[in-house]
Design a protein around this motif. Structure first.
Motif, PDB file in Angstrom:
ATOM      1  N   HIS A  28       0.852  -1.195   0.000  1.00 33.77           N
ATOM      2  CA  HIS A  28       0.000   0.000   0.000  1.00 33.77           C
ATOM      3  C   HIS A  28       0.885   1.241   0.000  1.00 33.77           C
ATOM      4  O   HIS A  28       1.714   1.426   0.894  1.00 33.77           O
ATOM      5  N   PRO A  29       0.717   2.110  -0.990  1.00 36.27           N
ATOM      6  CA  PRO A  29       1.622   3.274  -1.087  1.00 36.27           C
ATOM      7  C   PRO A  29       1.432   4.308   0.017  1.00 36.27           C
ATOM      8  O   PRO A  29       2.309   5.160   0.211  1.00 36.27           O
ATOM      9  N   HIS A  30       0.300   4.241   0.737  1.00 37.88           N
ATOM     10  CA  HIS A  30       0.036   5.244   1.770  1.00 37.88           C
ATOM     11  C   HIS A  30      -0.016   4.639   3.173  1.00 37.88           C
ATOM     12  O   HIS A  30      -0.454   5.306   4.108  1.00 37.88           O
ATOM     13  N   GLY A  31       0.403   3.399   3.308  1.00 40.68           N
ATOM     14  CA  GLY A  31       0.373   2.739   4.608  1.00 40.68           C
ATOM     15  C   GLY A  31       1.744   2.297   5.063  1.00 40.68           C
ATOM     16  O   GLY A  31       2.573   1.851   4.259  1.00 40.68           O
ATOM     17  N   ASP A  32       2.000   2.418   6.360  1.00 37.77           N
ATOM     18  CA  ASP A  32       3.262   1.987   6.943  1.00 37.77           C
ATOM     19  C   ASP A  32       2.948   1.057   8.111  1.00 37.77           C
ATOM     20  O   ASP A  32       2.380   1.496   9.122  1.00 37.77           O
TER      21      ASP A  32
END
Length: 346
Positions: A28-32
């Motif tokens: 996911h590009p917006h999740g860490d």
């Protein structure tokens, strides 16, 4: 760490839904992903020791949920057995952390209904009023501002998506019959006599007849479309790993052209990226949605009799994929982010 990413905690990495959730959120590009937790026997192990297929992506160490909840995150996914997430929910919510729960603990508004079907009193009934049922195709607006999202069950997801548009038109007699079939992964990863190979292979077994916990969940949402809604829900275990197929039998109040039925569904789901109206002479296979967040719908009418077929992957649209879909809505991302994978076919 991804810059300006939403910080994520995953509770329950040791189960199938937890592992699928981890695999989706990894990209996911917006999740860490800040932490993952699991049962005590898994603490201290690396994810790749629980699921070797993660290999170099599984170097992260599993920590206890108690220690995890002291860490700073924006959202917690609880892929835990029923009755456990509610024990931690108040602590999570009080810290301003969003909760996406994949168990049944926050699917009902009425704590008495939860107690009846799950055998224990709800430990934080006050939070049930704050929870939102996480079926985006119907409750998207409520999901956007939710503190707690009760991710729907797998069978209810397939059934409600299949029936809701029709019931809104008030053209169906009741009860409707939901003949549902699921692969063995729906029972989870913990072994039991009922889901070992020799019991499942080369057999077909109805179970939970009139007692399955997903029956009241289905009816509760269907009654929002038509207050007189009633469903007879019979699940079956089939010898495959994953996938749900539901054949739903309806009797129409009056004869309607089949084109009108299709137009009802096409209009209702015209802007839905994950609902596919299957326009074919033959029904879809569960393989067509394997590994995807899609729900395939197919209809066939004869006289006043209508058959609807609904297919989903029980671990994706029926669990972890839908949880990520809810995550995307909650934090204002494109709904399809990290969920565009094609089916694994054949």
């Amino acid at each position: 760490m991804k810059k300006s990413a939403v910080k994520i905690g995953i509770a329950g990495i040791g189960g199938y839904t937890g592992s699928v959730l981890y695999s989706i959120l990894l990209n996911h590009p917006h999740g860490d992903i800040v932490w993952v937790s699991s049962e005590p026997s898994h603490v201290g192990k690396k994810i790749k020791h629980l699921f070797p297929h993660f290999m170099e992506k599984g170097e992260r160490e599993v920590i206890s949920l108690e220690s995890a909840l002291e860490m700073e995150v924006d959202v917690v996914f609880t892929a835990l057995p029923h009755k456990i997430p509610m024990k931690y929910a108040e602590k999570i919510v009080k810290r301003g952390i969003r909760l996406i729960d994949l168990s049944a603990d926050f699917r009902f508004k009425d704590p008495k209904k939860y107690e009846k079907w799950y055998g224990v009193a709800h430990s934080c009934p006050g939070l049930l009023e704050k929870s939102v049922y996480g079926l985006p195709e119907i409750f998207r607006d409520e999901i956007r501002n939710a503190e707690i999202i009760g991710n729907p069950g797998c069978y209810p997801t397939a059934a409600i998506i299949a029936l809701y548009p029709l019931l809104k038109e008030r053209i169906v007699e009741f009860p409707v019959i939901i003949d549902a079939k699921s692969g063995a992964s729906g029972a989870g990863r913990a072994p039991s006599e009922g889901n070992i190979y020799c019991e499942v292979n080369e057999g077909l077994k109805p179970y939970g007849v009139f007692t399955h916990r997903h029956a009241p969940e289905i009816e509760e949402v269907l009654k929002m479309a038509d207050t007189s809604a009633e469903a007879v829900f019979i699940p079956h275990l089939v010898p495959m790993t994953r996938g749900i197929e539901e054949t739903i039998y309806c009797r129409l109040k009056e004869e309607i052209e089949e084109d009108k039925i299709f137009s009802i569904y096409n209009e209702f789901y015209k802007d839905e990226p994950f609902v596919q109206i299957f326009d074919s002479s033959t029904p879809p296979l569960t393989k067509y949605v394997l590994g995807t967040n899609k729900c395939f719908l197919w209809m066939k009418k004869e006289g006043k009799n209508l058959v609807i077929v609904s297919c989903i992957d029980n671990l994706v649209k029926g669990a972890s994929g839908q949880a990520v879909q809810n995550f995307n809505i909650l934090f204002g991302f494109s709904e399809e982010t990290s969920l565009t994978q094609l089916a694994i076919y054949p």
